[in-house]
Design an enzyme around this catalytic site. Structure first.
Site, short mmCIF file in Angstrom:
data_model
loop_
_atom_site.label_atom_id
_atom_site.label_comp_id
_atom_site.label_asym_id
_atom_site.label_seq_id
_atom_site.Cartn_x
_atom_site.Cartn_y
_atom_site.Cartn_z
N ASP A 53 24.06 49.13 -27.77
CA ASP A 53 22.75 48.63 -27.34
C ASP A 53 22.41 47.37 -28.13
O ASP A 53 22.16 47.44 -29.34
CB ASP A 53 21.70 49.73 -27.57
CG ASP A 53 20.34 49.36 -27.04
OD1 ASP A 53 20.11 48.17 -26.71
OD2 ASP A 53 19.47 50.25 -26.97
N ASN A 79 26.49 37.10 -21.81
CA ASN A 79 25.80 37.33 -20.54
C ASN A 79 24.63 38.29 -20.66
O ASN A 79 23.68 38.21 -19.88
CB ASN A 79 26.82 37.87 -19.52
CG ASN A 79 26.17 38.31 -18.23
OD1 ASN A 79 25.94 37.53 -17.32
ND2 ASN A 79 25.87 39.61 -18.14
N TYR A 133 10.30 36.07 -21.99
CA TYR A 133 11.61 35.72 -21.44
C TYR A 133 11.88 34.21 -21.51
O TYR A 133 12.95 33.79 -21.96
CB TYR A 133 11.69 36.21 -19.99
CG TYR A 133 12.99 35.88 -19.30
CD1 TYR A 133 14.14 36.61 -19.57
CD2 TYR A 133 13.07 34.83 -18.39
CE1 TYR A 133 15.34 36.31 -18.94
CE2 TYR A 133 14.27 34.52 -17.75
CZ TYR A 133 15.40 35.27 -18.03
OH TYR A 133 16.58 34.97 -17.42
N LYS A 137 14.92 32.29 -23.66
CA LYS A 137 15.97 31.46 -23.08
C LYS A 137 15.96 30.05 -23.67
O LYS A 137 17.01 29.41 -23.78
CB LYS A 137 15.84 31.43 -21.55
CG LYS A 137 16.19 32.76 -20.90
CD LYS A 137 17.61 33.21 -21.25
CE LYS A 137 18.02 34.49 -20.57
NZ LYS A 137 19.41 34.89 -20.92
N VAL A 163 19.53 34.75 -8.94
CA VAL A 163 20.52 35.43 -8.11
C VAL A 163 20.12 36.89 -7.86
O VAL A 163 19.38 37.49 -8.66
CB VAL A 163 21.91 35.37 -8.75
CG1 VAL A 163 22.41 33.93 -8.78
CG2 VAL A 163 21.92 35.95 -10.15
N THR A 165 20.47 40.11 -8.44
CA THR A 165 20.97 41.16 -9.32
C THR A 165 19.82 42.12 -9.60
O THR A 165 18.70 41.94 -9.12
CB THR A 165 21.47 40.57 -10.64
OG1 THR A 165 20.37 39.92 -11.30
CG2 THR A 165 22.58 39.55 -10.40
#
Length: 237
Positions: A53, A79, A133, A137, A163, A165
């Site tokens: 984790d 990723n 978030y 990034k 995308v 996901t």
């Protein structure tokens, strides 16, 4: 090539790992837990799997220790990411721990986002609580640029687009296949084909301008210092 892909049980990470494995590369797939691998055949196609984790400092260090048993990777694709919850821990601190602990790979690719452009460059705010978030990034993009500037590892950041996901949602407008093509290429292409050879911020194999803070040496230095103090780890020179 020996390639580590983190957060690869589903979505972009799994698509990346599967594509690289089909191309003949030895892929070490990281997932949070064994039960995240729902297709048993995935195990057969990978060189190895490691679990842990990445929101947990000790587990991240253990992932690094077990991954290091495979020796120096040709490429590490960072990723793994979350859009809510412990975003700073998973999206920023975990990549830093892996970068500082693993034998320096020839190449390092982090997953950024176009949303990093609206992130905060205020480090006090960025590391307060769990963070947000967009800011996470921005920080990981700056980390990729700092690695490019400070080490011999060829380092890049990739915006995969929005995308479809689990994170992006089923209605996301971008193409999943296109979403991982750039990181596949950066990890495996001849370096002569990649311009810039290091320090690029990419979207669909085209470079774009990242947030100005990410390429600011003073901001990079402050970020690296903050991460080193938090983790007790230094990036390799």
């Amino acid at each position: 090539m020996m390639i580590l892909v983190t957060g690869a049980s589903t979505g972009l990470g799994l698509a990346t790992a599967e594509t690289l494995a089909r191309a003949g590369h030895q892929v070490v797939l990281h997932a949070r837990r064994p039960d995240r691998i729902t297709d048993a055949s995935v195990r057969d196609r990978m060189h190895a799997l490691v679990f842990g984790d990445l929101s947990d400092d000790a587990e991240t260090r253990d992932v690094a220790r077990r991954a290091a048993e495979f020796g120096r990777f040709d490429a590490v694709i960072h990723n793994a990411g979350v859009i809510d919850g412990p975003v700073t821990a998973v999206n920023v601190i975990a990549p830093y721990i892996l970068m500082a602990t693993l034998p320096a790979p020839q190449r390092s690719i982090v997953l950024s986002s176009g949303m990093h452009l609206s992130g905060s460059a205020d480090l006090e705010r960025a590391f307060a609580g769990r963070g947000d978030y967009s800011t996470s990034k921005l920080l990981v993009t700056a980390l990729a640029m700092a690695v490019a500037d400070r080490t011999t590892t060829l380092s890049h950041a990739v915006d995969p687009g929005w995308v479809p996901t689990r994170m992006g949602g089923r209605g996301a407008p971008d193409d999943l296949e296109e979403g991982h093509r750039t990181q596949d290429w950066l990890a495996t292409a001849d370096a002569s084909e990649i311009r810039p050879v290091t320090g690029g911020y990419w979207h669909h194999r085209q470079t774009r301008k990242p947030h100005p803070a990410t390429v600011d040496p003073a901001f990079q230095a402050a970020l690296i210092e903050r991460l080193a103090n938090l983790t007790g780890l230094a990036l390799p020179a």
